[in-house]
Design an enzyme around this catalytic site. Structure first.
Site, PDB file in Angstrom:
ATOM      1  CE  LYS A  71      -2.735   0.175   3.515  1.00 51.43           C
ATOM      2  NZ  LYS A  71      -1.626   0.956   4.158  1.00 51.43           N
ATOM      3  CB  THR A  73       5.443  -0.182  -2.306  1.00 49.29           C
ATOM      4  OG1 THR A  73       6.203  -0.506  -1.043  1.00 49.29           O
ATOM      5  CG2 THR A  73       6.090  -0.221  -3.704  1.00 49.29           C
ATOM      6  NE  ARG A  94      -0.385   5.271   8.327  1.00 42.77           N
ATOM      7  CZ  ARG A  94      -0.757   4.115   8.792  1.00 42.77           C
ATOM      8  NH1 ARG A  94      -0.896   3.924   9.995  1.00 42.77           N
ATOM      9  NH2 ARG A  94      -0.327   3.268   8.073  1.00 42.77           N
ATOM     10  CE  LYS A 105       2.215  -2.199   9.328  1.00 42.73           C
ATOM     11  NZ  LYS A 105       3.080  -0.930   8.715  1.00 42.73           N
ATOM     12  CB  ALA A 273      -4.909   1.778  10.774  1.00 43.45           C
ATOM     13  CG  PHE A 301      -3.617  -2.203   9.354  1.00 44.52           C
ATOM     14  CD1 PHE A 301      -2.490  -2.928   9.093  1.00 44.52           C
ATOM     15  CD2 PHE A 301      -3.695  -1.437  10.455  1.00 44.52           C
ATOM     16  CE1 PHE A 301      -1.477  -3.185   9.892  1.00 44.52           C
ATOM     17  CE2 PHE A 301      -2.586  -1.779  11.524  1.00 44.52           C
ATOM     18  CZ  PHE A 301      -1.519  -2.560  11.064  1.00 44.52           C
ATOM     19  CG  PHE A 381       4.671  -9.982  -5.661  1.00 50.32           C
ATOM     20  CD1 PHE A 381       5.700 -10.537  -4.996  1.00 50.32           C
ATOM     21  CD2 PHE A 381       3.636  -9.123  -5.387  1.00 50.32           C
ATOM     22  CE1 PHE A 381       5.794  -9.795  -3.653  1.00 50.32           C
ATOM     23  CE2 PHE A 381       3.604  -8.628  -4.284  1.00 50.32           C
ATOM     24  CZ  PHE A 381       4.805  -9.067  -3.142  1.00 50.32           C
ATOM     25  CD1 TRP A 409       9.039  -3.234  -3.500  1.00 49.76           C
ATOM     26  CD2 TRP A 409      10.631  -4.288  -4.950  1.00 49.76           C
ATOM     27  NE1 TRP A 409      10.194  -3.829  -2.896  1.00 49.76           N
ATOM     28  CE2 TRP A 409      11.053  -4.352  -3.779  1.00 49.76           C
ATOM     29  CE3 TRP A 409      11.115  -4.575  -6.161  1.00 49.76           C
ATOM     30  CZ2 TRP A 409      12.276  -4.945  -3.816  1.00 49.76           C
ATOM     31  CZ3 TRP A 409      12.172  -5.339  -6.148  1.00 49.76           C
ATOM     32  CH2 TRP A 409      13.075  -5.435  -4.756  1.00 49.76           C
TER      33      TRP A 409
END
Length: 555
Positions: A71, A73, A94, A105, A273, A301, A381, A409
């Site tokens: 998210k 990224t 954030r 995480k 969140a 999230f 991916f 990415w």
């Protein structure tokens, strides 16, 4: 072997922060530099009152999995892509918490070639905002205990102090502590506990405040506990809000940094969140909207948590009107929601992926209920097969969901050009955005509406403790505020082990907490905790620094 996020970030030749400010249209006189590559913005030196707001784009996602969704990224990559298309764009994110950085995480600065830099600084101490929040929180706690020690003029009940200490670290041993033990000179003995800093009400108030004076007022409104007769006692009764606001005088200023492609980013505030409202500061978002034609921001999230709170709490309080929503997913994560074990995700499994699309469909439904246009962004991916991609494209087409395949990415902004073009088109549409509930409805009804409309639950069960708390809140007049749900991020339900889109379940609210300074009521569900613990193998074990100051192992 692919380079790590840290290696990619360390190889970037950063531009001086003054150059980034020039690109954003920020007067250099408004910059307060923290080294060469980051700065705070003094909004008193920046007159934006005559500028129109740009378009606001929210990035959300499906329920997170071990497979990763990307998210943050995608947020960075989309911002870079919009800049590549010649659109004046700012990103608003954030600040990461040190707890997850050293835990499991990770940080929150994007990844691969869609990152915000200097990555090490942002993920560590940055400009000291987290420390200021921790200090303001614990200053209030110290003043509470000192007040009781010095005679307790306010008649505070030591067994009914609601405001907890905090620390920006995952430390389960601090969830419940006994303080003031030993000699009387050590203070009043009582049971206390710690929240992680990002769950502190100080953080929530900072991220919803309009300016420093509004923040001071919010501090004054904070509930600190009750008297022996059950009367609420507020921070303003202790006269602590002035000193607390003084501590926050720099932390309230948004932070300016850059992407790997040297585009401007505001990073400010960082409430979780799953236990708070999960959005960056109103100050940063509104500043970005005045400076840019497009603002890309994210909420923590999945859409069941961050997006719901962004739209029901932040937008309601700040008068914001989003123009588009991007819902991020990966084929790997969809397969995991469809029942595939993590170690088998590289194997093609179209039936499981389509089964997992039920989770994506529920999050899409949530955004539709807010009356907002959206697009699904699939973060690609290498393990995604052509047949899986074709099946997902067909599922979206059959269900009328706009879709874009993203490769941010690996390619940075170039990997989101299609997404950016489609988002521009979506932003041009009229929308009928409105919060899901009326804040003047009863507390129970607001919670039920969120549980039913967003989670897909049948009903809500309130424990006896929660029922008694609601009665207390109603008598005190605290019921006319939005609700901030504290729930596991891993599932639409309050059971972290239940994936996909479950049916026939209830949500249990075990406790409620009034965050009067933030302006909402927190409803705790399931076993969600406001002070996380470290995993069996914390990320900190793999981190190091050499004699030249080069950091290793930071993602």
């Amino acid at each position: 072997m692919a380079k790590s996020d840290l290696q990619i970030a360390q190889e970037c030749a950063l531009e001086p922060i003054e150059t980034v400010a020039d690109k954003a249209g920020i007067d250099r006189m408004a910059l307060e530099n923290y080294g060469r590559y980051k700065a705070k913005i003094d909004l008193h030196s920046l007159d934006l009152s005559d500028r129109e707001d740009g378009k606001l784009i929210l990035i959300t996602a499906i329920n997170p999995t071990k497979a990763g969704e990307g998210k943050s990224t995608t947020t960075v990559g989309l911002g870079d892509a919009l800049c590549r298309l010649g659109k004046k764009t700012m990103i608003a994110l954030r600040e990461p918490s040190l707890g997850p950085v050293f835990g499991l995480k990770g940080g929150a600065a994007g990844g691969g070639y869609a990152q915000v830099v200097p990555m090490e600084d942002i993920n560590l101490h940055f400009t000291g905002d987290m420390h200021a929040i921790t200090t303001a929180n614990n200053l209030l706690c110290a003043m509470i205990d000192n007040h009781m020690y010095q005679g307790n003029e306010l008649d505070l009940d030591p067994d009914n102090i609601t405001f907890k200490r905090c620390l920006d670290m995952n430390d389960r041993t601090l969830r419940q502590v006994n303080i003031g033990q030993g000699s009387r000179v050590n203070g009043i003995e009582r049971t206390d506990g710690f929240n992680i800093t990002v769950a502190s009400e100080i953080m929530a108030a900072l991220c919803l405040a309009d300016d420093l004076m509004d923040l001071k007022k919010r501090f004054g409104n904070m509930l600190i506990g009750y008297t022996h007769s059950g009367k609420p006692v507020y921070c303003r009764d202790l006269k602590a809000e002035g000193a607390m606001a003084m501590v926050m005088k720099d932390a309230i200023k948004p932070n300016l940094v850059q992407t790997l492609e040297h585009n401007p980013v505001l990073v400010h505030g960082g409430p979780f969140a799953n236990i708070a409202h999960g959005c960056n500061s109103v100050i940063a978002t509104k500043t970005a909207l005045k400076l840019a034609d497009y603002v890309v921001t994210e909420a923590g999230f999945g859409a069941d948590l961050g997006a719901e709170k962004f739209l029901d709490i932040k937008c309601r309080m700040a008068g914001l009107h989003p123009d588009a929503v991007v819902i991020v997913a990966t084929i790997r994560a969809l397969k995991q929601h469809g029942g595939v074990a993590f170690e088998d995700l590289k194997e093609e499994n179209i039936p499981a992926m389509l089964e997992g699309c039920a989770n994506l469909a529920k999050h899409i439904n949530t955004i539709q209920q807010f009356g907002l246009p959206y697009i699904v962004a699939i973060n690609r991916f290498d393990s995604d097969t052509p047949d899986e991609i074709a099946a997902l494209e067909n599922w979206c087409k059959e269900n009328g969901h706009p879709l874009s395949l993203s490769q941010v990415w690996a390619k940075g902004g170039e990997g989101a050009l299609d997404l950016a073009e489609k988002v521009i088109d979506i932003c041009a549409q009229e929308n009928s955005f409105a919060p899901l509930y009326d804040e003047n409805e009863p507390i129970e009804e607001k919670i039920r509406q969120i549980a039913r409309k967003v989670y897909g639950a049948d009903d809500v069960i309130f424990t006896d403790e929660a029922k008694a708390q609601i009665e207390t809140f109603n008598k005190a007049g605290w019921d006319h505020m939005p609700v901030c749900m504290a729930k596991t991020q891993m599932s639409l339900s309050d059971n972290a082990k239940v994936m996909g889109a479950p049916k026939g379940f209830n949500i249990t609210v075990r406790e409620l907490r009034p965050s009067l300074g933030a302006g909402f009521i927190v409803a705790l569900t399931g076993t969600v905790l406001t002070m996380p613990g470290l995993p069996a193998h914390p990320s900190a074990l793999d981190m190091d620094i050499d004699e030249n100051g080069v950091i290793k192992g930071l993602f």
